[in-house]
Design a protein around this motif. Structure first.
Motif, PDB file in Angstrom:
ATOM      1  N   ARG A 105       0.820  -1.216   0.000  1.00 29.40           N
ATOM      2  CA  ARG A 105       0.000   0.000   0.000  1.00 29.40           C
ATOM      3  C   ARG A 105       0.853   1.266   0.000  1.00 29.40           C
ATOM      4  N   ASN A 106       2.138   1.123   0.229  1.00 30.72           N
ATOM      5  CA  ASN A 106       3.041   2.275   0.244  1.00 30.72           C
ATOM      6  C   ASN A 106       3.466   2.653  -1.175  1.00 30.72           C
ATOM      7  N   PRO A 107       4.002   3.867  -1.372  1.00 33.08           N
ATOM      8  CA  PRO A 107       4.503   4.244  -2.697  1.00 33.08           C
ATOM      9  C   PRO A 107       5.531   3.231  -3.200  1.00 33.08           C
ATOM     10  N   ALA A 108       5.449   2.934  -4.476  1.00 30.06           N
ATOM     11  CA  ALA A 108       6.306   1.884  -5.058  1.00 30.06           C
ATOM     12  C   ALA A 108       7.610   2.459  -5.590  1.00 30.06           C
ATOM     13  N   VAL A 109       8.680   1.707  -5.357  1.00 33.61           N
ATOM     14  CA  VAL A 109      10.005   2.017  -5.887  1.00 33.61           C
ATOM     15  C   VAL A 109      10.517   0.760  -6.591  1.00 33.61           C
ATOM     16  N   LEU A 110      10.932   0.904  -7.830  1.00 40.22           N
ATOM     17  CA  LEU A 110      11.453  -0.227  -8.597  1.00 40.22           C
ATOM     18  C   LEU A 110      12.924  -0.012  -8.884  1.00 40.22           C
ATOM     19  N   MET A 111      13.720  -1.075  -8.664  1.00 42.82           N
ATOM     20  CA  MET A 111      15.166  -1.021  -8.839  1.00 42.82           C
ATOM     21  C   MET A 111      15.586  -1.930 -10.001  1.00 42.82           C
ATOM     22  N   LEU A 112      16.358  -1.382 -10.941  1.00 46.58           N
ATOM     23  CA  LEU A 112      16.829  -2.108 -12.118  1.00 46.58           C
ATOM     24  C   LEU A 112      18.351  -2.236 -12.055  1.00 46.58           C
ATOM     25  N   HIS A 113      18.849  -3.457 -12.132  1.00 51.46           N
ATOM     26  CA  HIS A 113      20.284  -3.722 -11.970  1.00 51.46           C
ATOM     27  C   HIS A 113      21.059  -3.550 -13.269  1.00 51.46           C
ATOM     28  N   GLY A 114      22.383  -3.646 -13.161  1.00 54.10           N
ATOM     29  CA  GLY A 114      23.265  -3.520 -14.309  1.00 54.10           C
ATOM     30  C   GLY A 114      23.585  -4.849 -14.968  1.00 54.10           C
ATOM     31  N   LEU A 115      24.458  -4.806 -15.980  1.00 52.46           N
ATOM     32  CA  LEU A 115      24.777  -5.991 -16.780  1.00 52.46           C
ATOM     33  C   LEU A 115      25.345  -7.136 -15.963  1.00 52.46           C
ATOM     34  N   GLY A 116      26.252  -6.843 -15.048  1.00 50.04           N
ATOM     35  CA  GLY A 116      26.910  -7.906 -14.294  1.00 50.04           C
ATOM     36  C   GLY A 116      26.350  -8.077 -12.912  1.00 50.04           C
ATOM     37  N   SER A 117      25.059  -7.840 -12.749  1.00 50.23           N
ATOM     38  CA  SER A 117      24.481  -7.803 -11.415  1.00 50.23           C
ATOM     39  C   SER A 117      23.134  -8.507 -11.402  1.00 50.23           C
ATOM     40  N   SER A 118      22.374  -8.240 -10.354  1.00 49.69           N
ATOM     41  CA  SER A 118      21.058  -8.854 -10.181  1.00 49.69           C
ATOM     42  C   SER A 118      20.314  -8.098  -9.095  1.00 49.69           C
ATOM     43  N   SER A 119      19.139  -8.567  -8.773  1.00 41.75           N
ATOM     44  CA  SER A 119      18.354  -7.956  -7.691  1.00 41.75           C
ATOM     45  C   SER A 119      19.108  -7.967  -6.367  1.00 41.75           C
ATOM     46  N   ALA A 120      20.035  -8.896  -6.191  1.00 38.91           N
ATOM     47  CA  ALA A 120      20.789  -8.992  -4.937  1.00 38.91           C
ATOM     48  C   ALA A 120      21.636  -7.748  -4.686  1.00 38.91           C
ATOM     49  N   GLY A 121      21.928  -6.982  -5.722  1.00 41.98           N
ATOM     50  CA  GLY A 121      22.713  -5.773  -5.556  1.00 41.98           C
ATOM     51  C   GLY A 121      21.980  -4.686  -4.792  1.00 41.98           C
ATOM     52  N   TYR A 122      20.671  -4.830  -4.645  1.00 43.82           N
ATOM     53  CA  TYR A 122      19.870  -3.830  -3.953  1.00 43.82           C
ATOM     54  C   TYR A 122      19.528  -4.249  -2.523  1.00 43.82           C
ATOM     55  N   ARG A 123      20.367  -5.053  -1.923  1.00 42.92           N
ATOM     56  CA  ARG A 123      20.188  -5.495  -0.543  1.00 42.92           C
ATOM     57  C   ARG A 123      19.907  -4.308   0.403  1.00 42.92           C
ATOM     58  N   ALA A 124      20.742  -3.276   0.299  1.00 36.25           N
ATOM     59  CA  ALA A 124      20.643  -2.157   1.232  1.00 36.25           C
ATOM     60  C   ALA A 124      19.405  -1.296   0.984  1.00 36.25           C
ATOM     61  N   GLN A 125      18.886  -1.297  -0.230  1.00 39.72           N
ATOM     62  CA  GLN A 125      17.676  -0.538  -0.518  1.00 39.72           C
ATOM     63  C   GLN A 125      16.428  -1.322  -0.085  1.00 39.72           C
ATOM     64  N   LEU A 126      16.427  -2.612  -0.314  1.00 38.06           N
ATOM     65  CA  LEU A 126      15.318  -3.440   0.150  1.00 38.06           C
ATOM     66  C   LEU A 126      15.196  -3.375   1.673  1.00 38.06           C
ATOM     67  N   ALA A 127      16.342  -3.310   2.355  1.00 36.47           N
ATOM     68  CA  ALA A 127      16.338  -3.236   3.812  1.00 36.47           C
ATOM     69  C   ALA A 127      16.011  -1.835   4.311  1.00 36.47           C
ATOM     70  N   GLY A 128      16.623  -0.822   3.705  1.00 34.48           N
ATOM     71  CA  GLY A 128      16.553   0.517   4.268  1.00 34.48           C
ATOM     72  C   GLY A 128      15.349   1.345   3.870  1.00 34.48           C
ATOM     73  N   LEU A 129      14.655   0.950   2.799  1.00 41.59           N
ATOM     74  CA  LEU A 129      13.529   1.742   2.318  1.00 41.59           C
ATOM     75  C   LEU A 129      12.177   1.078   2.565  1.00 41.59           C
ATOM     76  N   SER A 130      12.185  -0.143   3.064  1.00 43.89           N
ATOM     77  CA  SER A 130      10.961  -0.932   3.119  1.00 43.89           C
ATOM     78  C   SER A 130       9.966  -0.458   4.174  1.00 43.89           C
ATOM     79  N   ARG A 131      10.417   0.346   5.129  1.00 41.42           N
ATOM     80  CA  ARG A 131       9.469   0.849   6.125  1.00 41.42           C
ATOM     81  C   ARG A 131       8.455   1.803   5.492  1.00 41.42           C
ATOM     82  N   ASP A 132       8.899   2.583   4.519  1.00 43.76           N
ATOM     83  CA  ASP A 132       8.060   3.633   3.941  1.00 43.76           C
ATOM     84  C   ASP A 132       7.656   3.399   2.496  1.00 43.76           C
ATOM     85  N   PHE A 133       8.278   2.410   1.847  1.00 42.81           N
ATOM     86  CA  PHE A 133       8.020   2.178   0.428  1.00 42.81           C
ATOM     87  C   PHE A 133       7.762   0.698   0.160  1.00 42.81           C
TER      88      PHE A 133
END
Length: 299
Positions: free
Chosen positions: A45-73
């Protein structure tokens, strides 16, 4: 780079959310249906944020954003088509707009009507720009981290030679030192915790998905399209980035879009979301807050 702050360390030591998959309907897939793999954190129900990774990466690169932004987004990080468990795009010659279509299909499948922030890192910034140009009603703001001008300006023999050179190296079976990859992506004195995460990011890569993504870089020149994007744009660049140096990439985008805001990350390399996660997250929050305020005034 500077030592990690207490908050940075806390963000980088959080567990990743598990992987999920969703069926996506789109003409880019064989049979017009595919699967996209993603990670998600926070209340839908919170505002949505979508993260797109680079060529040599994956969703795992956004560990700190999934952890740090999830309270409000409602934070979503995808594995792009052909990465991890995500279905590849049909055929070999995927264009950047095919990936933009995949993003739109993912949002439809997840019933996300609008993004407060669309963030893309490196190649992900190219996909993000293409998406914002094609689907402006779905994006309130863009955050482009270590952005890339792409290679669509090349033509003829120069294009063929560079594309073939990139494709020759795009094989997960070619032995490459993880430490050497981290050396290229990070500032020289990056903390061990950051290096540890970066060295694992190639685990979700497959050769054909990698090659498809490379080909898409040769179908667009981002300085040519950024001025058509009307939402607020933040451009993040590391002063020690060896992969996409500021003068060759971010500076060209800023010249083409003077209204975009530049955020230099001092003594950081190419992986800003991991090298300075608290600062990265603060910019996401700022962009979301500013666009929300503007939307409120417009009403």
């Amino acid at each position: 780079m500077a030592a990690l702050s207490v908050l940075d360390t806390e963000l980088l030591t959080q567990d990743l959310p598990g992987l999920a998959q969703v069926a996506v309907a789109s003409p880019i897939y064989s049979g017009e249906r595919g699967q996209i793999e993603y990670r998600v954190a926070g209340d839908a129900r919170n505002p949505a944020v979508l993260m797109l990774h680079g060529l040599g990466s994956s969703s795992a690169g956004y560990r700190a954003q999934l952890a740090g932004l999830s309270r409000d987004f409602h934070v979503i990080a995808w594995n792009a088509p052909g990465f991890g468990g995500s279905s590849p795009i049909s055929g070999q010659d995927a264009g950047i707009d095919d990936y933009a279509d995949a993003v739109e299909g993912l949002l439809c499948a997840l019933r996300v009507r609008r993004l407060a922030v669309l963030a893309g890192s490196s190649w992900g910034s190219v996909v993000a720009l293409a998406f914002a140009r094609r689907f402006p009603a779905l994006v309130d703001s863009l955050v482009l981290s270590a952005p890339n001008v792409a290679r669509g300006h090349l033509v003829g023999d120069a294009r063929a030679a560079e594309l073939n050179a990139w494709l020759r190296t795009a094989d997960i079976d070619i032995p490459v030192s993880r430490a050497a990859i981290a050396d290229k992506l990070l500032a020289p004195d990056a903390p061990p915790l950051v290096r540890q995460h970066v060295e694992r990011l190639r685990d979700a890569m497959a050769t054909e998905g990698w090659r498809q993504a490379i080909r898409s870089l040769f179908t667009i020149s981002t300085p040519d399209i950024i001025s058509a994007v009307r939402c607020p744009i933040a451009i993040l660049s590391g002063t020690l980035d060896q992969v996409a140096p500021h003068r060759d990439h971010a500076a060209r985008l800023l010249a083409a879009a003077p209204s975009a805001t530049s955020y230099p990350f001092e003594a950081c390399g190419h992986m800003l979301k991991l090298e300075a996660p608290a600062k990265f997250n603060a910019i996401i929050r700022q962009m979301a807050a500013e666009t929300w305020s503007e939307a409120s005034i417009a009403k």
